[in-house]
Design an enzyme around this catalytic site. Structure first.
Site, PDB file in Angstrom:
ATOM      1  N   GLU A 111       0.838  -1.215   0.000  1.00  0.00           N
ATOM      2  CA  GLU A 111       0.000   0.000   0.000  1.00  0.00           C
ATOM      3  C   GLU A 111       0.865   1.254   0.000  1.00  0.00           C
ATOM      4  OE1 GLU A 111      -3.254   0.057  -0.473  1.00  0.00           O
ATOM      5  OE2 GLU A 111      -3.170  -2.116  -0.595  1.00  0.00           O
TER       6      GLU A 111
ATOM      7  N   ASP B  98       4.002  -3.860  -5.820  1.00  0.00           N
ATOM      8  CA  ASP B  98       4.595  -5.132  -5.401  1.00  0.00           C
ATOM      9  C   ASP B  98       6.120  -5.030  -5.366  1.00  0.00           C
ATOM     10  OD1 ASP B  98       2.220  -6.408  -5.009  1.00  0.00           O
ATOM     11  OD2 ASP B  98       2.290  -7.630  -6.831  1.00  0.00           O
TER      12      ASP B  98
HETATM   13 ZN   LIG Z   1      -2.446  -2.591  -4.755  1.00  0.00          ZN
END
Ligand SMILES: [Zn+2]
Length: 416
Positions: free
Chosen positions: A281, A362
């Site tokens: 996030e 990521d």
């Molecule tokens: Zn995401």
């Protein structure tokens, strides 16, 4: 543009977009069904056959619901436009309000909202209380459903009425460039909503409590320090009141940023995994994905408002869509009703852009936490949310905001 051209253009785009939606939906169903018998190799050992088949059945059930929803949406748009529904509503409201006044437009919006709500109610009830319940996800009681409905209606009326009044007044008073003013007001409203929603509105629906797990809080603060991120507070939200699906997010700007974990997420994941999910996030934040989204939304809506400004001058826009009474409120309603088949071609582009952001977040998580922790968190979330591991590639390319499970995890494993 003639009336006939407008009608033909509308029907053609509606028909084409519905066919593509249906085709993708059926492709997804047959792909999921074809892979239902065995767990994909990359997930063998992490996800057992029962969980895999539950995900397949859940995906198939949601797909069937989407087909119902598509058909109901199609009928609704046709009933309102060429079926004369909007004209009928306009005439009904005219019995009470002067058709030239602002309140006529507001009442028309109100009547349409109520009618749309009633039209969608059977589907909404079925989705929450039958489909989600069958797979163990629904936690909403009928009483909670009803209080949510009352609260959101009140908020909608309290915020929507002055906003709509303002927009209709601008349309009437600002000459031919009204659409620039209206666009400006709506952008300002959206930005204000992003500030107001987490602090004043979200607490009306959920409880937010400070994160009490000290060990986890220390882990999270360590991550925030490493990433140079300052948050106003760490909160846990009782997402389990309504649904078994889990999430983590943060809201707010500048120093007012708060990080919110769903209680369902904290229950499902260990501290390593929570840290990795939060790092993902933070990746969205550090790459400015949210700011980019707001900017693109502003630009796209500017173009749509320019189109709306032009359409509102075309008599055929109204008559071609089954309406004989032109007016500011009618312009907005017609535009919002017929917009979706025309913006449908943008869907795969937006999905692609979103998946690109997911890969970037990521990669950020892999750099600032451990990739293998994010992998194990994702596997648990796929399993617990019964997300399919075997989507149809074309369906995924078109709709998915997140990369398919196998591709996403392969990327993370190569980063580890
Ligand atoms: Zn995401």
């Amino acid at each position: 543009m003639t009336q006939l051209t407008m009608t033909a253009l509308f029907l053609l785009s509606l028909f084409l977009s519905s066919c593509i939606r249906l085709w993708l939906n059926l492709r997804q169903a047959s792909c999921v069904l074809a892979h239902r018998a065995s767990v994909p190799e990359a997930f063998a050992g992490d996800i057992d056959l029962a969980a895999h088949q539950k995900a397949a059945d859940y995906t198939l059930a949601k797909g069937r619901y989407s087909r119902y929803d598509l058909a109901m949406g199609l009928i609704w748009v046709l009933l309102l436009t060429l079926g004369g529904g909007l004209q009928l509503m306009h005439d009904t409201v005219s019995h009470v309000f002067d058709a030239a006044g602002l309140w006529h437009g507001i009442a028309l919006f109100g009547l349409l909202s109520v009618a749309g709500f009633v039209w969608e109610l059977p589907g909404t009830l079925y989705y929450t209380f039958v489909l989600e319940a069958r797979f163990g996800f629904n936690k909403t009681t009928p009483a909670l459903f009803l209080t949510d409905l009352i609260k959101s209606t009140l908020i909608g009326v309290l915020i929507g009425t002055p906003l709509l009044w303002c927009v209709l007044w601008l349309m009437r008073s600002m000459g031919s460039y009204w659409w620039i003013w209206t666009w400006g007001v709506l952008i300002a409203f959206n930005l204000a909503a992003m500030l107001i929603y987490p602090v004043f509105i979200a607490p009306l629906f959920n409880k937010f409590e400070p994160l009490r797990d000290e060990a986890l809080a220390a882990r999270v603060r360590g991550l925030l320090d490493r990433c140079g991120f300052r948050a106003k507070g760490l909160f846990v939200m009782d997402g389990s009141r309504r649904s078994g699906h889990g999430n983590a997010y943060f809201t707010g700007f500048g120093a007012a940023k708060r990080i919110v974990f769903y209680d369902t997420l904290l229950e499902a994941l260990n501290a390593d995994e929570v840290e990795a999910v939060l790092a993902h996030e933070l990746g969205h934040f550090k790459h400015r994905h949210i700011v980019q989204r707001v900017a693109v939304f502003a630009l796209l809506s500017f173009l749509l408002f320019a189109l709306l400004g032009w359409l509102s001058q075309q008599g055929a826009f109204f008559s071609g869509l089954g309406v004989s009474s032109q007016g500011d409120a009618m312009t907005l309603i017609l535009f919002s009703l017929v917009l979706s088949p025309f913006t449908f071609p943008l869907t795969p582009l937006m999905s692609y852009w979103s998946r690109k952001h997911e890969f970037e977040a990521d990669a950020y998580a892999a750099a600032h936490a451990r990739a293998e922790n994010l992998v194990s968190a994702l596997v648990k979330l796929y399993r617990d949310n019964a997300s399919t591991l075997t989507p149809d590639p074309l369906h995924s390319l078109f709709y998915d905001s997140h990369p398919p499970a196998s591709i996403r995890i392969a990327h993370l494993r190569s980063a580890a």
